[in-house]
Design a protein around this motif. Structure first.
Motif, PDB file in Angstrom:
ATOM      1  N   THR A 124       9.305  15.406  -5.197  1.00 17.58           N
ATOM      2  CA  THR A 124       7.954  16.617  -5.237  1.00 17.58           C
ATOM      3  C   THR A 124       6.800  16.074  -4.624  1.00 17.58           C
ATOM      4  N   CYS A 125       6.960  14.958  -3.539  1.00 16.55           N
ATOM      5  CA  CYS A 125       6.066  14.209  -2.604  1.00 16.55           C
ATOM      6  C   CYS A 125       6.576  13.165  -2.133  1.00 16.55           C
ATOM      7  N   VAL A 126       6.393  12.961  -0.600  1.00 10.38           N
ATOM      8  CA  VAL A 126       7.010  11.804   0.490  1.00 10.38           C
ATOM      9  C   VAL A 126       5.848  10.844   0.745  1.00 10.38           C
ATOM     10  N   TYR A 181       7.456   2.079   5.131  1.00 11.33           N
ATOM     11  CA  TYR A 181       8.594   3.025   5.479  1.00 11.33           C
ATOM     12  C   TYR A 181       8.470   3.897   4.764  1.00 11.33           C
ATOM     13  N   LEU A 182       8.981   5.419   4.559  1.00 11.86           N
ATOM     14  CA  LEU A 182       8.524   6.492   4.771  1.00 11.86           C
ATOM     15  C   LEU A 182      10.196   6.888   3.904  1.00 11.86           C
ATOM     16  N   LYS A 183       9.746   7.233   2.676  1.00  9.69           N
ATOM     17  CA  LYS A 183      10.705   7.470   1.251  1.00  9.69           C
ATOM     18  C   LYS A 183      10.076   8.981  -0.158  1.00  9.69           C
ATOM     19  N   ALA A 184      10.927   9.491  -0.277  1.00  7.10           N
ATOM     20  CA  ALA A 184      10.600  10.674  -1.301  1.00  7.10           C
ATOM     21  C   ALA A 184      10.353   9.831  -2.725  1.00  7.10           C
ATOM     22  N   THR A 221       7.412  15.923   5.839  1.00  3.58           N
ATOM     23  CA  THR A 221       8.380  16.472   4.123  1.00  3.58           C
ATOM     24  C   THR A 221       9.289  17.193   3.584  1.00  3.58           C
ATOM     25  N   GLN A 222       8.792  18.212   4.282  1.00  2.00           N
ATOM     26  CA  GLN A 222       9.765  19.500   3.624  1.00  2.00           C
ATOM     27  C   GLN A 222      11.135  18.643   3.854  1.00  2.00           C
ATOM     28  N   TYR A 223      11.731  18.172   4.964  1.00  6.78           N
ATOM     29  CA  TYR A 223      12.968  17.613   5.834  1.00  6.78           C
ATOM     30  C   TYR A 223      13.400  16.607   4.664  1.00  6.78           C
ATOM     31  N   ILE A 224      12.629  15.787   4.159  1.00  5.89           N
ATOM     32  CA  ILE A 224      12.602  14.121   3.249  1.00  5.89           C
ATOM     33  C   ILE A 224      13.067  14.613   1.796  1.00  5.89           C
ATOM     34  N   LEU A 225      12.420  15.872   1.810  1.00  8.43           N
ATOM     35  CA  LEU A 225      12.913  16.205   0.400  1.00  8.43           C
ATOM     36  C   LEU A 225      14.359  16.923  -0.111  1.00  8.43           C
ATOM     37  N   ASP A 258       0.808  -1.164   0.467  1.00  9.07           N
ATOM     38  CA  ASP A 258       0.092   0.054   0.062  1.00  9.07           C
ATOM     39  C   ASP A 258       0.572   1.301   0.223  1.00  9.07           C
ATOM     40  N   LYS A 259       0.355   2.033  -0.865  1.00  9.53           N
ATOM     41  CA  LYS A 259       1.182   3.740  -0.772  1.00  9.53           C
ATOM     42  C   LYS A 259       0.231   4.681  -0.714  1.00  9.53           C
ATOM     43  N   TYR A 260       0.509   5.526   0.315  1.00 10.27           N
ATOM     44  CA  TYR A 260      -0.163   6.235   0.288  1.00 10.27           C
ATOM     45  C   TYR A 260       1.118   7.870   0.616  1.00 10.27           C
ATOM     46  N   GLU A 261       0.150   8.560   0.357  1.00 13.02           N
ATOM     47  CA  GLU A 261       1.202   9.767  -0.252  1.00 13.02           C
ATOM     48  C   GLU A 261       0.926  11.469   1.307  1.00 13.02           C
ATOM     49  N   LEU A 262       2.342  11.213   2.019  1.00 12.47           N
ATOM     50  CA  LEU A 262       1.943  12.592   3.167  1.00 12.47           C
ATOM     51  C   LEU A 262       0.971  13.559   2.646  1.00 12.47           C
ATOM     52  N   GLU A 263       1.126  14.222   3.570  1.00  6.45           N
ATOM     53  CA  GLU A 263       0.343  15.688   3.524  1.00  6.45           C
ATOM     54  C   GLU A 263       1.775  16.565   3.946  1.00  6.45           C
TER      55      GLU A 263
END
Length: 708
Positions: free
Chosen positions: A379-381, A371-374, A339-343, A329-334
């Protein structure tokens, strides 16, 4: 299918006027209508469900719920009136209970079985208030308090009254009463510093401080963009901060650790978008987010869960793991500081693993479930949800398909069994479905155990039945008006009244009026105490404008004086207390009630001659008579025989000679009805004219008569 619930402040303070001359309540109604118009631009709004809740006492605060259509919603919105207290806490509790009405029945929360992001009812609560002091029957409150006692069964299973797919947004009206001369500042709308602001942040929403009409329109456009399908998750960092990109570990050993310095991205309370399937329109998923406890059959009850799961993420860079045919399953974070730090790290080929504390049996932190991945385009996490403890499962499945060719040996079996012991029981069913999709259906036995005790399962079923009954009761009360308040009035001779319900010392006042030391309300005699009367304090009663001058509104004073003058001078023949306007002012519901009008009519008069027989002919000519009684004129009467020989009627062998009757004079005839008599006179005159004409022609043709 998003649910949009509007919580409108109907306290008396909403009657205050703005510089435009409109009240706050009128602005709130217009804001709801404008929001619906803006939302209608999106094709996805066809599946929206609208609800309306006010600050009234529950359950009468629900004006439009699950069964009411859009027309009922708009009708109730237009009929709202501001005449109550600012009971914001109770109104919020009633709103959340209305949204949670069917969750236990449908099993969407899945208590004790993991949290499924794809099982959701995305709800947006939009409250419009003036942000004044919170008032109730107990007094003025400085802080917002949500009642903990909910009538909804199963509310004790969640610590908060809301759920992770329900967000609260507040439009706090701060419009001035006088027009401002200062230029309007453009930009983002600030957060309102009121009691509801913190509540909005807890649910994943925010509040807006509205000072002008333009800011209100800007907030409504922003709220339309907030209508998204998703759930709110608390992301918290665990372990040390990550190393900067390109810096070696040995070189960084001399650098002081900043793991204890609080950063905005260390803890974020944001939404993950759950996109619906493009074909079915319903979100589809495979793996749940684990619970914060290990389900055991010895547990007598379930521990209450928090509304938003706390997901820990480790900043250790790992490689993302994926194998063929294994669903994930893949969900996009708001967008958030996380998210800004990961990008900003610009490392799309690395990921950070996520955990849920106490989800494992022998591990406090638990095993990673994703896991969290850019994204590759930065453009998103995204949050990838995998099987529980996927770093152990994925190599085993890879060896099963590539090395063992779906024929595992004993060593592989032992490794797989040891993995299943670390797996929460509620992961067995989705894992078996995934293996069936991959082509290995017989790795897990059919004797699945969900991990819950029999008492917990029976308790959940009992809660579902109780919730169904409570749901029917609440839905049946929607649209009903609150019961009438019963009060006691003391009327004087002038017709005015003093309500005893506003007196603090009730029995003392009754003692002064009646003069008795002991009094029971049930033993009062209205004949003995003529000035004492029990009345109903009903707002719907029609005001007695001809008896009490205080019932006349200010705008109707001139019209009322005209009516009273006409009654006093008796210029119109009406009953005292009535006029022409009141006679024709009938409610719409009684306009077609003809039965009550017919009851007031006088009984009809009897017939003049009841012995007169009724006429037999009910169709055709009512004046038609029998042919036997008609008179036949003898002039020019002839009958054609069977030999086509014309015989005179006077001959003895004529068939009508015996039946012929001699013509009678007009005076001696029996009276006939006018049409028949006219027809007979016309035929007789025509025959006589023919006879006279034939005599004149005979005289003219005779030579003797010509010589004369």
């Amino acid at each position: 299918m998003p649910i949009l619930l509007f919580l409108i402040d109907t306290s008396a303070s909403m009657n205050q006027r703005t510089d435009l001359g409109t009240s706050y309540l009128d602005i709130a109604k217009g804001a709801v209508e404008l929001f619906l118009k803006l939302r209608a631009r999106d094709p996805a709004s066809r599946g929206d469900r609208y609800m309306l809740v006010t600050y009234d006492e529950p359950p009468y605060c629900i004006k439009a719920g699950w069964k009411e259509n859009h027309a009922t919603f708009m009708s109730e919105l237009k009929n709202l009136q501001a005449s109550g207290l600012t009971t914001l806490g109770q109104a919020l509790r009633s709103s959340f209970d209305l949204l949670n009405l069917n969750r236990l029945i449908s099993g969407i929360d899945n208590y004790g079985q993991g949290r499924n992001p794809f099982f959701l009812e995305p709800s947006i609560l939009i409250t419009i208030t003036d942000g004044n002091k919170l008032t109730s029957t107990a007094g003025v409150q400085e802080e917002l308090h949500l009642p903990l006692n909910s009538p909804l069964p199963g509310s004790e299973l969640t610590k908060e009254p809301f759920r992770w797919d329900q967000r609260l947004f507040a439009l706090v009206l701060r419009l001035p009463g006088l027009a401002s001369t200062e230029p309007e500042q453009l930009g983002s709308v600030p957060i309102d510093e009121s009691a509801i602001a913190q509540m909005c942040e807890v649910t994943g929403g925010r509040s807006y401080c509205v000072r002008t009409q333009r800011m209100l329109n800007q907030c409504l456009e922003s709220l339309v963009q907030k209508v998204q399908s998703g759930v709110v998750i608390n992301f918290e960092k665990t372990g040390p901060d990550p190393l900067p990109i390109g810096e070696d570990v040995l070189m960084d050993s001399s650098r002081p650790s900043n793991s204890f310095a609080a950063q905005p991205w260390h803890s974020c309370h944001k939404l993950i978008y759950v996109r619906p399937n493009s074909k079915t329109g319903v979100p589809v998923g495979h793996w749940p987010i684990p619970e914060s406890f290990w389900p055991d059959q010895n547990l007598p009850s379930l521990p209450p869960r928090t509304s938003h799961p706390v997901v820990k993420f480790s900043c250790v860079d790992c490689e993302p793991m994926v194998i063929d045919k294994l669903p994930f399953d893949k969900y996009e974070l708001e967008p958030s500081p996380l998210t800004q730090y990961i990008l900003e790290r610009k490392s799309p080929h690395t990921c950070w693993q996520v955990f849920v504390t106490s989800s494992a049996k022998y591990n406090d932190l638990g095993y990673p479930f994703g896991y969290l991945k850019a994204s590759m385009t930065l453009t998103c996490v995204n949050l990838f949800v995998m099987p529980y403890n996927y770093p152990v499962l994925l190599p085993l499945l890879d060896d099963l398909f590539k090395v063992h060719k779906l024929k595992p040996n004993l060593k592989w079996r032992q490794a797989f069994d040891s993995y299943l012991k670390t797996l929460p029981p509620y992961y067995l069913l989705p894992l078996k479905k995934a293996l069936r999709m991959m082509g290995a259906p017989n790795l897990i036995s059919d004797n699945l155990d969900c991990g819950l005790s029999y008492s917990v399962i029976s308790y959940l079923k009992k809660l579902s039945q109780q919730t169904k009954l409570e749901s029917e009761r609440i839905l049946a009360s929607v649209g009903k008006k609150p019961p009438q308040e019963i009060g006691i009035k003391v009327k004087n001779h002038s017709g005015g009244g003093v309500s005893l319900t506003h007196s603090k010392n009730f029995r003392k006042l009754l003692k002064e009026i009646i003069g008795e030391t002991s009094l029971r309300l049930t033993e009062l005699n209205t004949k003995e105490f003529a000035g004492f009367q029990v009345g109903l304090l009903n707002k719907d009663l029609k005001p007695q404008t001809y008896r009490n001058a205080y019932d006349i509104s200010r705008r109707d004073l001139l019209d009322q004086l005209t009516r009273m003058r006409s009654n006093l001078l008796k210029t119109h023949k009406f009953i005292v207390g009535q006029d022409e306007d009141s006679l024709h002012s009938v409610p719409v519901a009684q306009m077609g009630n003809y039965q009550e009008y017919l009851k007031t009519l006088a009984s009809p008069l009897r017939e003049i001659d009841p012995d007169q027989p009724k006429r037999q002919h009910t169709f055709g000519n009512p004046f038609k008579q029998d042919k036997k009684g008609m008179m036949i004129d003898e002039a020019d009467e002839f009958v054609a025989g069977p030999q086509n020989k014309v015989k005179r009627p006077g001959e003895p062998n004529s068939p009508l000679s015996s039946k012929r009757r001699r013509s009678m004079s007009l005076l001696s005839r029996k009276p006939q009805t006018p049409p028949t008599m006219l027809l007979s006179l016309t035929m007789s005159m025509r025959r006589r004219w023919k006879m006279l004409k034939s005599l004149l022609m005979a005289c003219y043709q005779n030579p003797l008569h010509q010589s004369l």
